[in-house]
Design a protein around this motif. Structure first.
Motif, PDB file in Angstrom:
ATOM      1  N   ARG A  38     -47.901 -29.315  -2.244  1.00 33.18           N
ATOM      2  CA  ARG A  38     -46.724 -28.619  -2.763  1.00 33.18           C
ATOM      3  C   ARG A  38     -45.927 -28.113  -1.559  1.00 33.18           C
ATOM      4  O   ARG A  38     -46.385 -27.220  -0.847  1.00 33.18           O
ATOM      5  CB  ARG A  38     -47.136 -27.457  -3.653  1.00 33.18           C
ATOM      6  N   HIS A  40     -42.651 -26.350   0.084  1.00 36.30           N
ATOM      7  CA  HIS A  40     -41.535 -25.430  -0.155  1.00 36.30           C
ATOM      8  C   HIS A  40     -40.674 -25.382   1.103  1.00 36.30           C
ATOM      9  O   HIS A  40     -41.182 -25.106   2.187  1.00 36.30           O
ATOM     10  CB  HIS A  40     -42.052 -24.030  -0.475  1.00 36.30           C
ATOM     11  N   MET A  42     -37.275 -23.703   2.871  1.00 38.35           N
ATOM     12  CA  MET A  42     -36.222 -22.681   2.871  1.00 38.35           C
ATOM     13  C   MET A  42     -35.317 -22.918   4.075  1.00 38.35           C
ATOM     14  O   MET A  42     -35.723 -22.693   5.206  1.00 38.35           O
ATOM     15  CB  MET A  42     -36.830 -21.273   2.939  1.00 38.35           C
ATOM     16  N   LEU A 119     -41.751 -13.748  -2.604  1.00 44.07           N
ATOM     17  CA  LEU A 119     -42.129 -15.165  -2.602  1.00 44.07           C
ATOM     18  C   LEU A 119     -43.546 -15.354  -2.068  1.00 44.07           C
ATOM     19  O   LEU A 119     -44.355 -16.085  -2.650  1.00 44.07           O
ATOM     20  CB  LEU A 119     -41.134 -15.954  -1.743  1.00 44.07           C
ATOM     21  N   ILE A 123     -46.553 -16.914  -4.600  1.00 40.19           N
ATOM     22  CA  ILE A 123     -47.008 -18.295  -4.413  1.00 40.19           C
ATOM     23  C   ILE A 123     -48.139 -18.318  -3.383  1.00 40.19           C
ATOM     24  O   ILE A 123     -47.986 -17.798  -2.282  1.00 40.19           O
ATOM     25  CB  ILE A 123     -45.841 -19.196  -3.934  1.00 40.19           C
ATOM     26  N   PHE A 125     -49.409 -19.638  -0.724  1.00 42.37           N
ATOM     27  CA  PHE A 125     -49.211 -20.545   0.403  1.00 42.37           C
ATOM     28  C   PHE A 125     -50.489 -20.676   1.233  1.00 42.37           C
ATOM     29  O   PHE A 125     -51.268 -19.734   1.347  1.00 42.37           O
ATOM     30  CB  PHE A 125     -48.072 -20.045   1.305  1.00 42.37           C
ATOM     31  N   SER A 128     -47.682 -22.237   6.840  1.00 40.92           N
ATOM     32  CA  SER A 128     -46.220 -22.146   6.942  1.00 40.92           C
ATOM     33  C   SER A 128     -45.810 -22.033   8.399  1.00 40.92           C
ATOM     34  O   SER A 128     -46.634 -21.770   9.280  1.00 40.92           O
ATOM     35  CB  SER A 128     -45.683 -20.947   6.152  1.00 40.92           C
TER      36      SER A 128
END
Length: 392
Positions: A38, A40, A42, A119, A123, A125, A128
Motif C-alpha cells: 500500500r 501513500h 504526499m 494521518l 494508518i 505505516f 516512510s
C-alpha cells in the motif's frame, strides 16, 4: 515540508506517474510492488511555502521554507525524543507509542502538522521517507542528540542497524549519493557524507527538536528516514528529467524495503480472531549477541504486524494482557523483491473456570512472575497435564 525545497515534490509526482505507466506496460517488478504494497504519496506538506518560493522566483535560501504562519514544520512535531531518553536513563521499558506521554508542548501545532499526525495515527505505516533539499545524503534517527549537544554527537536508536540499512538502500541505488568523487555541497559535513556511503546519523550532523522523522519512529510502528536530494533547493525545470533518472532506482528500491524482516498475524488460538495491540518484542541472538532491541511495535486492527529487521537470528515474542506470551526463534533472510517472511503467533487466552476460588488480596498482591506461573499451571491443566488449582 520545506516549501522552497521543491525537488521532492516533483519526484513524488513523477513517481506516481511512473508507477501507473509501468503497471500498464506489465513491468513485472512494478506490478509485484504494487500488488504487495500500500503506497501513500504526499507531494507537498507545505503548499503555502511552495507558493511563496515560486512566486518570488526562489530568490534566496530561506524564502518559502516555513508555512504561512512562518513556522518551520520540521521543528513543530511533539518532541518525543526527550521522553524516550528519560525512559532509557531510568530503565523504563515503555519504548514506543510515546505520544500519550506528552503533557505539554512548547509551540502550538500548525494545521499541517496536526493533519499529518492524524494521518500517522490513523494508518499503520511501516516505512516512510520525507524529502528535502540543500545537501545530498540519507539521514536516519535519531535527529536529536541525547546530551543536548548541537553537532557531532552520534545519537543511535535501538534500531540503528536497521536504519543504517534503510539509508544505504537509498544512497547506494542513487546515481551518486554514495560516490566519494561526487561534488559536495560546500560545507565540511557534506564533503564527508559520500565517504560514509552517502548516509549520516541525524544528530551527528546537527541536532534538531520536533522533527517528523523521530516523531514517526517514537509515536507509531513506522520507520522513517530523511532524504536530502541535492545541493540546490529550487532547481530549474530543465534538470528535472535528469534528477528523476538519478533517483528513480533509489525510490523504487526504498519502497521494497517495507518488505524486509518479518510479518504476520497475532490471533486468539481459540476464536482464531486477530488480536490488535499485541506487543511484538525482538531479541537479537545472532552469533550469541543476546541483545534485546528496546523498541517494540504493536499489531494493528486485524492483528497484523510488520517488523523491519536486517538478516540474522532473533527471538520474537508476542504478548498482550489476558494471553500467554508466545516466543519463536526466527532466522531472517531478506530476499530482494519478495515479501517479508511470514511468522504468525497464536496466543492462548488465560481463562479461569468458575469453580476455581481466588482470594482477591493475594491475587492482586502477587508478583507478575507468580501470576504467569499460575496462568501457566492452569494452561497445563487444560491440556491434561496436571490437577486443577484452588488459589487461596
Amino acid at each position: 515540508m520545506h516549501g522552497n525545497e521543491v525537488l521532492g515534490r516533483e519526484l513524488i509526482l513523477k513517481l506516481a506517474d511512473y508507477l501507473c505507466d509501468e503497471y500498464m506496460k506489465s513491468n513485472g517488478n512494478i506490478r509485484e510492488l504494487i500488488h504487495q504494497t500500500r503506497i501513500h504519496l504526499m507531494a507537498s506538506m507545505n503548499p503555502d511555502g511552495w507558493q511563496l518560493a515560486t512566486d518570488t522566483g526562489a530568490s534566496d535560501y530561506l524564502t518559502g521554507r516555513t508555512n504561512n504562519n512562518s513556522v518551520d514544520l520540521n521543528r513543530n512535531f511533539p518532541d518525543l525524543d526527550r521522553i524516550m531518553f528519560s525512559h532509557e536513563e531510568n530503565h523504563i521499558d515503555h519504548n514506543n507509542h510515546l505520544l500519550q506521554d506528552i503533557t505539554s508542548i512548547k509551540e502550538p501545532l500548525q494545521p499541517e502538522t496536526r493533519a499529518v499526525i492524524r494521518l500517522i495515527m490513523q494508518i499503520p505505516f511501516v516505512l516512510s521517507a520525507n524529502l528535502h533539499g540543500g545537501d545530498l545524503v540519507a539521514n536516519y534517527p535519531y535527529d536529536e542528540s541525547k546530551s543536548g549537544k548541537l553537532t557531532g554527537e552520534y545519537s543511535s536508536s535501538p534500531d540503528d542497524e536497521t536504519f543504517r540499512h534503510l539509508a544505504l538502500q537509498y544512497s547506494l541505488y542513487h546515481a551518486d549519493m554514495a560516490d566519494p568523487k561526487r561534488k559536495n555541497c560546500g560545507d565540511v559535513d557534506s564533503a564527508q557524507f559520500a565517504k560514509q556511503g552517502g548516509i549520516t546519523n541525524g544528530a551527528k550532523w546537527y541536532s534538531l527538536q520536533g522533527g517528523m522523522q523521530d516523531f514517526n519512529y517514537l509515536s507509531s510502528n513506522d520507520f522513517e528516514i530523511t532524504l536530502e536530494l541535492g545541493c540546490d533547493k529550487y532547481p530549474n525545470d530543465d534538470v528535472l528529467e535528469n534528477e528523476w533518472k538519478r533517483n528513480k532506482n533509489a525510490l523504487i528500491n526504498f519502497i521494497w524495503q517495507s518488505h524486509i524482516g518479518v510479518k504476520g498475524i497475532v490471533y486468539d488460538s481459540v476464536t482464531k480472531l486477530g488480536i490488535p495491540n499485541a506487543v511484538i518484542h525482538v531479541k537479537n541472538v545472532t552469533k550469541n549477541i543476546q541483545k534485546d532491541i528496546q523498541h517494540d511495535i504493536t499489531s494493528v486492527h486485524d492483528g497484523d504486524y510488520f517488523r523491519l529487521l536486517t538478516p540474522g537470528q532473533y527471538k520474537i515474542t508476542a504478548y498482550r494482557d489476558g494471553y500467554l506470551p508466545h516466543t519463536r526463534l526466527v532466522t531472517v533472510i531478506n530476499r530482494p523483491f519478495t515479501q517479508a517472511q511470514r511468522v504468525d503467533f497464536a496466543l492462548k487466552p488465560i481463562s479461569l473456570p468458575p469453580y476455581i476460588r481466588i482470594q482477591p488480596d493475594n491475587f492482586i498482591n502477587s508478583k507478575p512472575d507468580e501470576l504467569f506461573s499460575t496462568a501457566q499451571k492452569w494452561e497445563n491443566w487444560r491440556n491434561g497435564n496436571q490437577e486443577p488449582l484452588a488459589l487461596e
